[in-house]
Structures are given as C-alpha cells and as structure tokens.
Design a protein around this motif. Structure first.
Motif, PDB file in Angstrom:
ATOM      1  N   LEU A 154       0.853  -1.189   0.000  1.00 27.90           N
ATOM      2  CA  LEU A 154       0.000   0.000   0.000  1.00 27.90           C
ATOM      3  C   LEU A 154       0.891   1.242   0.000  1.00 27.90           C
ATOM      4  O   LEU A 154       1.758   1.400   0.861  1.00 27.90           O
ATOM      5  CB  LEU A 154      -0.897  -0.008   1.241  1.00 27.90           C
ATOM      6  CG  LEU A 154      -1.941   1.094   1.371  1.00 27.90           C
ATOM      7  CD1 LEU A 154      -2.930   1.042   0.208  1.00 27.90           C
ATOM      8  CD2 LEU A 154      -2.695   0.948   2.700  1.00 27.90           C
ATOM      9  N   THR A 155       0.662   2.122  -0.990  1.00 25.55           N
ATOM     10  CA  THR A 155       1.496   3.319  -1.138  1.00 25.55           C
ATOM     11  C   THR A 155       0.669   4.573  -0.890  1.00 25.55           C
ATOM     12  O   THR A 155      -0.443   4.710  -1.411  1.00 25.55           O
ATOM     13  CB  THR A 155       2.129   3.374  -2.534  1.00 25.55           C
ATOM     14  OG1 THR A 155       2.923   2.193  -2.730  1.00 25.55           O
ATOM     15  CG2 THR A 155       3.020   4.588  -2.679  1.00 25.55           C
ATOM     16  N   MET A 156       1.224   5.486  -0.105  1.00 26.35           N
ATOM     17  CA  MET A 156       0.534   6.733   0.250  1.00 26.35           C
ATOM     18  C   MET A 156       1.575   7.838   0.424  1.00 26.35           C
ATOM     19  O   MET A 156       2.782   7.577   0.397  1.00 26.35           O
ATOM     20  CB  MET A 156      -0.248   6.537   1.554  1.00 26.35           C
ATOM     21  CG  MET A 156       0.638   6.328   2.776  1.00 26.35           C
ATOM     22  SD  MET A 156      -0.175   5.539   4.193  1.00 26.35           S
ATOM     23  CE  MET A 156      -0.041   3.790   3.720  1.00 26.35           C
ATOM     24  N   ASP A 157       1.103   9.070   0.610  1.00 23.82           N
ATOM     25  CA  ASP A 157       2.013  10.176   0.901  1.00 23.82           C
ATOM     26  C   ASP A 157       2.739   9.928   2.213  1.00 23.82           C
ATOM     27  O   ASP A 157       2.184   9.357   3.158  1.00 23.82           O
ATOM     28  CB  ASP A 157       1.235  11.494   1.030  1.00 23.82           C
ATOM     29  CG  ASP A 157       0.775  12.033  -0.310  1.00 23.82           C
ATOM     30  OD1 ASP A 157       1.339  11.636  -1.340  1.00 23.82           O
ATOM     31  OD2 ASP A 157      -0.176  12.852  -0.316  1.00 23.82           O
ATOM     32  N   TRP A 158       3.988  10.395   2.260  1.00 24.72           N
ATOM     33  CA  TRP A 158       4.744  10.376   3.506  1.00 24.72           C
ATOM     34  C   TRP A 158       4.342  11.602   4.323  1.00 24.72           C
ATOM     35  O   TRP A 158       4.428  12.729   3.841  1.00 24.72           O
ATOM     36  CB  TRP A 158       6.241  10.410   3.227  1.00 24.72           C
ATOM     37  CG  TRP A 158       7.067  10.412   4.470  1.00 24.72           C
ATOM     38  CD1 TRP A 158       7.457  11.496   5.205  1.00 24.72           C
ATOM     39  CD2 TRP A 158       7.589   9.262   5.152  1.00 24.72           C
ATOM     40  NE1 TRP A 158       8.202  11.099   6.292  1.00 24.72           N
ATOM     41  CE2 TRP A 158       8.299   9.730   6.288  1.00 24.72           C
ATOM     42  CE3 TRP A 158       7.545   7.888   4.906  1.00 24.72           C
ATOM     43  CZ2 TRP A 158       8.942   8.878   7.166  1.00 24.72           C
ATOM     44  CZ3 TRP A 158       8.188   7.038   5.787  1.00 24.72           C
ATOM     45  CH2 TRP A 158       8.874   7.522   6.898  1.00 24.72           C
ATOM     46  N   LEU A 159       3.843  11.394   5.535  1.00 27.28           N
ATOM     47  CA  LEU A 159       3.433  12.504   6.387  1.00 27.28           C
ATOM     48  C   LEU A 159       4.519  12.817   7.409  1.00 27.28           C
ATOM     49  O   LEU A 159       5.052  11.917   8.053  1.00 27.28           O
ATOM     50  CB  LEU A 159       2.128  12.169   7.130  1.00 27.28           C
ATOM     51  CG  LEU A 159       0.890  11.895   6.285  1.00 27.28           C
ATOM     52  CD1 LEU A 159      -0.334  11.722   7.192  1.00 27.28           C
ATOM     53  CD2 LEU A 159       0.637  13.007   5.271  1.00 27.28           C
ATOM     54  N   GLU A 160       4.831  14.103   7.536  1.00 23.97           N
ATOM     55  CA  GLU A 160       5.785  14.526   8.556  1.00 23.97           C
ATOM     56  C   GLU A 160       5.044  14.763   9.873  1.00 23.97           C
ATOM     57  O   GLU A 160       3.919  15.264   9.899  1.00 23.97           O
ATOM     58  CB  GLU A 160       6.494  15.813   8.124  1.00 23.97           C
ATOM     59  CG  GLU A 160       7.374  15.654   6.891  1.00 23.97           C
ATOM     60  CD  GLU A 160       8.576  14.747   7.131  1.00 23.97           C
ATOM     61  OE1 GLU A 160       8.914  14.520   8.321  1.00 23.97           O
ATOM     62  OE2 GLU A 160       9.170  14.276   6.140  1.00 23.97           O
ATOM     63  N   GLY A 161       5.674  14.385  10.956  1.00 23.59           N
ATOM     64  CA  GLY A 161       5.078  14.568  12.271  1.00 23.59           C
ATOM     65  C   GLY A 161       5.747  13.645  13.267  1.00 23.59           C
ATOM     66  O   GLY A 161       6.581  12.810  12.903  1.00 23.59           O
ATOM     67  N   LEU A 162       5.404  13.804  14.527  1.00 27.18           N
ATOM     68  CA  LEU A 162       6.014  13.019  15.594  1.00 27.18           C
ATOM     69  C   LEU A 162       4.987  12.107  16.247  1.00 27.18           C
ATOM     70  O   LEU A 162       3.819  12.485  16.421  1.00 27.18           O
ATOM     71  CB  LEU A 162       6.592  13.949  16.670  1.00 27.18           C
ATOM     72  CG  LEU A 162       7.690  14.928  16.218  1.00 27.18           C
ATOM     73  CD1 LEU A 162       8.048  15.873  17.369  1.00 27.18           C
ATOM     74  CD2 LEU A 162       8.922  14.179  15.737  1.00 27.18           C
ATOM     75  N   HIS A 163       5.423  10.892  16.611  1.00 27.14           N
ATOM     76  CA  HIS A 163       4.567  10.031  17.417  1.00 27.14           C
ATOM     77  C   HIS A 163       4.457  10.625  18.821  1.00 27.14           C
ATOM     78  O   HIS A 163       5.234  11.500  19.217  1.00 27.14           O
ATOM     79  CB  HIS A 163       5.145   8.621  17.473  1.00 27.14           C
ATOM     80  CG  HIS A 163       5.114   7.904  16.155  1.00 27.14           C
ATOM     81  ND1 HIS A 163       3.944   7.735  15.447  1.00 27.14           N
ATOM     82  CD2 HIS A 163       6.095   7.331  15.421  1.00 27.14           C
ATOM     83  CE1 HIS A 163       4.213   7.067  14.337  1.00 27.14           C
ATOM     84  NE2 HIS A 163       5.512   6.834  14.284  1.00 27.14           N
ATOM     85  N   MET A 164       3.495  10.148  19.570  1.00 27.66           N
ATOM     86  CA  MET A 164       3.152  10.745  20.863  1.00 27.66           C
ATOM     87  C   MET A 164       4.361  10.970  21.771  1.00 27.66           C
ATOM     88  O   MET A 164       4.574  12.070  22.289  1.00 27.66           O
ATOM     89  CB  MET A 164       2.132   9.844  21.570  1.00 27.66           C
ATOM     90  CG  MET A 164       1.751  10.306  22.962  1.00 27.66           C
ATOM     91  SD  MET A 164       0.584  11.673  22.975  1.00 27.66           S
ATOM     92  CE  MET A 164      -0.934  10.773  22.650  1.00 27.66           C
TER      93      MET A 164
END
Length: 444
Positions: free
Chosen positions: A232-242
């Motif tokens: 499954l291919t999707m956009d790479w999202l920038e952000g931090l896990h909790m």
C-alpha cells in the motif's frame, strides 16, 4: 535495528515457535518458584519482565496476528502488569523489520518489478515495523511516499495463530476462557480485513475524504497504481509520534487542540459514518508543533451495526440508566443479561454493568472533560482489577456483552489513553439524543 531474513510461515514452524516460547515461560516460572522457596517475599516483577521479553521476542519473529494481539493487550492498561505493557507496546511500530532481499522478493511477486524500478528512490531499511507490515520511505517525481509492505504468510496464519495464543492469554493473564473465545472470534474477523490491503485502500480513501472537514487533522493521499493486496502506497506525512511529540514540551493550548481533534475525529466517525478507525494506538498519529495531526492506517475499521449502535449509545445518556425497565431491556439486547440468568444473577449483573457505565461513561456526562485527571484513570484501572477478581464473572457460564462491543470499547479506551497522555481538556461533543435532559437543565 536487527533485521529478519525469514518469517516462519508453515503451521509446523509457527507451532514450534509457540512451543519454544511455552518452554521458556515454564523455565521462568520454575526459576521464580525456586527463589520463592528461598525467599517467600520475592516479588513477581522479575518473572513478569522475563516472560514479557520471551513472549515479545518470539511473537515479533512470527509477526502477524499473534503480535497484533500483544499490541492490543499493551493498550489495555488495566489488564497487564507494567512489564508486559511496556514491552508489548513496541509492537506498535518497533518490531524487527524484514531484510532487504525479502522486501525485493515481495515487490517482484506482486509487481514483477523491484522497488528501484517503480520509484525514483526507495530506502531499503524500514522506517518502522509493526505487527502486520512495515513501512519504507520512497520518492517518485519529487514526492515523498510511504510504502507499507505486508509480511509474508500473515493472512494465511491468522486462525492457527489465534488458537495457539489463546492458552497463553488465558493462563498468564487470568482471562475468562469464554470471553477470550468471543474476543478471538471478533479479532479474527477484523484481522482478516486488516490483511486485505485492497479493502484498506478503499476505506482509507473513503474515510479520509469524509473526515477532511474536521479541524486540525490531515490525511495522506493514496496511490492505487502503486498498491496491491500486499503493498500500500501513500504520501509520507511529517510529524512526531506521541512520545517524541511530548518530549518537545508542547504548550497546554497545543495539547488541547490536538486532543480536541482526536475527540472530533472519533465522534464524527461513530455517530455519522457508523464505522470507526478502531486501532487508536500512538503509532497511527503524527503530531506537529502547530497543533495539527496526521492520521494513518485505516486497516482496522469496525463497522457498527444499527441495532448495536442504538442500544449501546443509549446507555451513555445517563437518563437511560435511571429508567430501570428500559435499561434492563437494553442489557438483554446487548447480552449483558441472558435468558438463562436467575433473578439473583440478573440483579447482580445489572448493578455491575450500571456501575461500569457510570464510571467509563463519565466524560460523556460533562460539557468538557480534563483527561489529565489521573484520579479518574486510577478509578478505571482499579475497577478493571476488581472485575478480573470477581468469581461471578470468571465462573459465568456465558460470555457477557455483544461481540460488537469489543472493538468499540477498545476504541474508546485507546482514545481515553491518548487524551490522558496528552493531558488534554476537550469539549465533549455528542449528538443531541445522547445529552441527558437532567444535565441540560443543569447547564442551562
């Protein structure tokens, strides 16, 4: 992170791994009991730590449904000792990944091409690895992408794995065997869906589009031409896990903003879409310093049947609990009370579940709720411990509660836990029919 060059896929190989785990656990108990003979005050912490290490090491090599169950158990803070919770939580996004050759083999099997032939760049080392699959970062036409690859043999081994993990859950965690049977049946159904990446793609697009209007949440775009039943291919999202996000020491305003986005996301799905992202663990949310949050992984979706929805949520309006006849009728519909119960049993379980609903539904009785209130969560955990020790529940001849409640309860428990970690205060939005008339009067 150490990589795996192979995954046991045959029934014999996977069963052998479970047997080896059982032997290790038996050795741990033997060692603990010898220490107890020498020193009767020996605590169980070392036993829990050894067992957690051995179970996680074994199941992380097997991947799939067995590891997924440990992930779900790690979210239930009232069920397991700390050593298990902390170790099993690693399965959310830190399991040992597959090696490069296995990744290439998977691509060639499904696309007849290697990753380097499909993408401009493809990082062979996994960015994170969980129970069902692992994620690699890639790039195509200047756009960063996340490529999720399912582990070999996961879907084919679900039924056998759950049968083998059941006795471990019953024996080690003190669970009621009847409840585990009901639990495993529902887990089996959801896991079959979760290993279907074609279904996940469809649901991801549908739910992302439906929820796009919710403030402060965003979703990746999905690419059907670069996806199949195992990739499954999707956009790479920038952000931090909790954990990483909280380490940046965000302000209370930002915590509340993300907490509200979480609440609104789940509130809209449940009451408008009647289906819900039922895997609310920290690995599925990417938080940013501006108070926005990316949401990924729509593999585990619980579709909520209408009859269950109407009855389950009627109980969250506390006016229902004051109408004993209506409450008991709902309890029968939701299988909290069953036809074979004696009058004494009906009375006992009615009081027990009424008490439980008042406690777990407390946030719904408020206009705003401060999930930083640790005293509330301590009450919840103590109540969970009380339920585990109740002979009436452990010895009940039937499993209590509709199987549809398993993932809905877990969704709310996961949501509550996320909001507690955020220390967020949120506005408790809900449909008008769930608002107590008594409370409306108080708030007027």
């Amino acid at each position: 992170m150490k990589e795996q060059n192979s995954i046991p896929t045959s029934k014999v190989a996977r069963a052998t791994q479970f047997v080896k785990t059982g032997v290790k656990i038996g050795g741990n108990y033997l060692k603990h009991n010898v220490k107890k003979i020498i020193d009767p005050t020996t605590p169980k912490e070392e036993l829990h730590q050894d067992n957690a290490e051995d179970i996680y090491e074994s199941l992380s090599e097997l991947k799939g449904s067995a590891l997924k169950v440990t992930q779900m158990l790690s979210m239930d803070k009232g069920l397991l000792p700390r050593a298990y919770r902390e170790k099993f939580a690693m399965s959310q996004y830190s399991a040992p990944p597959l090696s490069g050759p296995l990744v290439v083999k998977t691509f060639k099997k499904h696309f007849k091409k290697s990753p380097s032939e499909l993408f401009d760049t493809f990082e062979m080392s996994a960015s994170n690895a969980a129970s069902i699959g692992q994620v690699h970062k890639a790039e195509l036409n200047g756009k960063p992408l996340a490529v999720k690859i399912q582990y070999p043999g996961v879907s084919e081994s679900i039924g056998a794995d759950l049968k083998m993990v059941k006795p471990i859950a019953v024996a080690m965690f003190g669970l009621n065997e009847k409840d585990v049977d009901r639990y495993m049946g529902e887990v089996h159904a959801r896991l079959l869906e979760e290993t279907n990446y074609v279904l996940e793609l469809e649901r991801s697009v549908e739910i992302s589009k439906a929820c796009a209007h919710i403030p402060n949440v965003f979703f990746p775009k999905y690419y059907p031409e670069l996806s199949c039943d195992k990739i499954l291919t999707m956009d790479w999202l920038e952000g931090l896990h909790m954990k990483e996000f909280l380490a940046t020491n965000p302000s209370q305003e930002i915590r509340n903003q993300i907490g509200q986005a979480l609440w609104d996301f789940y509130d809209f799905q449940i009451h408008n879409l009647r289906q819900v992202h039922a895997d609310p663990h920290p690995g599925n949310f990417l938080m940013r310093e501006d108070g926005t949050m990316g949401i990924i992984d729509f593999g585990c979706i619980k579709v909520i049947p209408e009859l269950f929805y109407d009855n389950y949520f009627a109980l969250i309006n506390f006016d229902t609990l004051e109408d004993e006849a209506k409450m008991n009728e709902i309890f029968k519909t939701l299988e909290f009370i069953v036809a074979s119960d004696s009058a004494e049993e009906s009375s006992f379980f009615s009081k027990l579940f009424k008490e439980m609903i008042y406690l777990l539904g407390r946030p719904f009785g408020e206009e705003t709720f401060d999930f930083a209130d640790d005293s509330y969560f301590e009450q919840v955990y103590l109540y969970a411990e009380k339920l585990q020790k109740l002979d009436e529940l452990r010895n009940s001849k039937v499993a209590r509660g509709s199987q549809h409640g398993l993932y809905i309860n877990r969704t709310y428990f996961g949501l509550y836990s996320l909001l507690n970690e955020l220390r967020a205060e949120v506005s408790i939005t809900k449909p008008d029919w769930l608002k107590s008339q008594k409370l409306k009067g108080e708030f007027a």
